[in-house]
Design a protein around this motif. Structure first.
Motif, PDB file in Angstrom:
ATOM      1  N   UNK A   1       0.848  -1.199   0.000  1.00  7.53           N
ATOM      2  CA  UNK A   1       0.000   0.000   0.000  1.00  7.53           C
ATOM      3  C   UNK A   1       0.876   1.239   0.000  1.00  7.53           C
ATOM      4  N   UNK A   2       0.489   2.245  -0.739  1.00  7.32           N
ATOM      5  CA  UNK A   2       1.279   3.467  -0.823  1.00  7.32           C
ATOM      6  C   UNK A   2       1.346   4.162   0.516  1.00  7.32           C
ATOM      7  N   UNK A   3       2.516   4.761   0.778  1.00  2.00           N
ATOM      8  CA  UNK A   3       2.678   5.511   2.019  1.00  2.00           C
ATOM      9  C   UNK A   3       2.473   6.993   1.797  1.00  2.00           C
ATOM     10  N   UNK A   4       1.965   7.378   0.642  1.00  2.00           N
ATOM     11  CA  UNK A   4       1.782   8.787   0.350  1.00  2.00           C
ATOM     12  C   UNK A   4       0.689   9.375   1.219  1.00  2.00           C
ATOM     13  N   UNK A   5       0.795  10.679   1.441  1.00  2.00           N
ATOM     14  CA  UNK A   5      -0.226  11.402   2.205  1.00  2.00           C
ATOM     15  C   UNK A   5      -0.794  12.494   1.317  1.00  2.00           C
ATOM     16  N   UNK A   6      -1.835  13.137   1.806  1.00  2.00           N
ATOM     17  CA  UNK A   6      -2.424  14.216   1.044  1.00  2.00           C
ATOM     18  C   UNK A   6      -3.219  13.726  -0.154  1.00  2.00           C
ATOM     19  N   UNK A   7      -3.569  12.425  -0.189  1.00  2.00           N
ATOM     20  CA  UNK A   7      -4.397  11.924  -1.271  1.00  2.00           C
ATOM     21  C   UNK A   7      -5.829  12.414  -1.077  1.00  2.00           C
ATOM     22  N   UNK A 181      10.335  18.296  14.152  1.00  2.00           N
ATOM     23  CA  UNK A 181       9.099  17.544  14.034  1.00  2.00           C
ATOM     24  C   UNK A 181       9.195  16.314  14.922  1.00  2.00           C
ATOM     25  N   UNK A 182       8.128  16.049  15.696  1.00  2.00           N
ATOM     26  CA  UNK A 182       8.175  14.960  16.661  1.00  2.00           C
ATOM     27  C   UNK A 182       8.283  13.601  15.978  1.00  2.00           C
ATOM     28  N   UNK A 183       7.539  13.394  14.887  1.00  2.00           N
ATOM     29  CA  UNK A 183       7.618  12.114  14.178  1.00  2.00           C
ATOM     30  C   UNK A 183       8.999  11.915  13.579  1.00  2.00           C
ATOM     31  N   UNK A 184       9.577  12.987  13.038  1.00  2.00           N
ATOM     32  CA  UNK A 184      10.923  12.882  12.476  1.00  2.00           C
ATOM     33  C   UNK A 184      11.931  12.529  13.572  1.00  2.00           C
ATOM     34  N   UNK A 209      -1.061   9.489  15.356  1.00  2.00           N
ATOM     35  CA  UNK A 209      -1.411  10.905  15.537  1.00  2.00           C
ATOM     36  C   UNK A 209      -1.243  11.667  14.232  1.00  2.00           C
ATOM     37  N   UNK A 210      -0.200  11.348  13.475  1.00  2.00           N
ATOM     38  CA  UNK A 210      -0.001  11.999  12.181  1.00  2.00           C
ATOM     39  C   UNK A 210      -1.095  11.595  11.201  1.00  2.00           C
ATOM     40  N   UNK A 226       6.608  15.252   4.305  1.00  2.00           N
ATOM     41  CA  UNK A 226       7.018  14.647   5.570  1.00  2.00           C
ATOM     42  C   UNK A 226       6.782  13.146   5.557  1.00  2.00           C
ATOM     43  N   UNK A 227       5.584  12.744   5.145  1.00  2.00           N
ATOM     44  CA  UNK A 227       5.264  11.310   5.127  1.00  2.00           C
ATOM     45  C   UNK A 227       6.167  10.571   4.145  1.00  2.00           C
TER      46      UNK A 227
END
Length: 318
Positions: A1-7, A181-184, A209-210, A226-227
């Motif tokens: 599955x793609x890890x892209x965000x903002x889709x 960034x906390x996730x980073x 959370x992200x 970021x993702x």
């Protein structure tokens, strides 16, 4: 599955609903299993439709994002059928009813609408609040995409290895430095893996959370980079992002194995600001008289007061 965000939210809605029904077996919800081998794990679409009291065609169109203006009653029925918790239910509503305009209904900061790409600014008065708490309470302000906008010195000391800016330095002072960034930090800083007593739990919570933020702000232009960065550099992030779990950090306990003072179990509380709901103040406290309380006091005594809270650019006092 793609890890892209903002889709597109309809794609995220499809993947989220698929992931939620995949985790529930028909025997768990009293649905008679159809004879023969099941081609998909968990519930089928027709079984979710039956539990929610809607037609199979309607649920299929909902899952595929082809149904506009879904009623709250239908979404609630689907949430019950899939046994969603409160955070998952809110995420479902966000995905099914996305805000077309970034920041619509969620406040506007000094840089423009939420998700517009401008830097978030922290009010000067909030920096004074962080400084006032520095005697014994780690505190930080987190913004969009888990960006850490500001933190007092005790929070900087608690999150050892976070790479704090120099005193007084902000985003405007170091434009080429990626925003903290906390996730980073959790996934890319080696110190983080030793700092958290249970790194996997902390890391999965950061991903969830992200993911929750992504549902609320699908058009945030800073989210996909970021993702994609984290997915390219860490396979655990890729795997957990594809799981579609969501979490809203409201309160809880974080456990640390601090290199300077040892084990700490700190409770945190979050406070959102009405004029910018995408800025949240996090406060960490220890049970009075506990070993964590003693360790936190020791950390505070070693940290001292070396200047004002550090972080992103400040907005002028009003």
């Amino acid at each position: 599955m793609s890890a892209s965000a903002g889709r597109e939210p309809r794609v995220e809605l499809r993947d989220f609903l698929r992931s939620r029904r995949a985790r529930i077996g028909p025997e768990e919800v009293g649905v008679a299993a159809h004879p023969g081998r099941r081609r998909v794990p968990g519930l089928r679409r027709e079984e979710v439709a039956q539990l929610a009291g809607v037609s199979v065609d309607y649920y299929t169109r909902l899952e595929q994002g082809r149904t506009l203006q879904v009623s709250a009653e239908v979404l609630d029925a689907v949430a019950r059928a899939l046994r969603l918790d409160a955070t998952e239910r809110a995420h479902l509503f966000d995905l099914a009813r996305p805000q077309r305009t970034p920041g619509a209904g969620r406040g506007v900061d000094a840089a423009g609408p939420v998700g517009a790409g401008g830097p978030q600014l922290v009010r000067a008065g909030l920096y004074r609040v962080l400084d006032a708490l520095d005697e014994g309470t780690p505190a930080m302000i987190m913004g969009r995409r888990l960006d850490v906008l500001a933190a007092n010195r005790l929070a900087e000391a608690l999150y050892a290895g976070f790479g704090a800016p120099e005193a007084g330095e902000g985003e405007a002072d170091a434009p080429d430095r990626p925003r903290r960034n906390f996730a980073r930090f959790v996934f890319l800083e080696p110190a983080a893996r030793a700092l958290f007593a249970d790194w996997e739990s902390a890391a999965r919570a950061a991903v969830a959370a992200l993911r929750f933020y992504a549902g609320r702000h699908p058009y945030d232009p800073g989210l996909s980079p970021l993702v994609e960065e984290l997915a390219a550099l860490d396979r655990d992030f890729r795997r957990w992002w594809a799981g579609h779990d969501v979490l809203e950090h409201t309160h809880g306990t974080k456990r640390f194995q601090h290199p300077g003072v040892g084990q700490l179990a700190l409770e945190y509380e979050s406070l959102a600001f009405p004029d910018d709901p995408d800025q949240t103040l996090y406060l960490y406290t220890a049970e009075p008289g506990s070993s964590s309380d003693a360790a936190l006091r020791t950390l505070a005594s070693r940290t001292g007061r070396r200047g004002r809270a550090a972080g992103a650019a400040r907005s002028p006092a009003r």
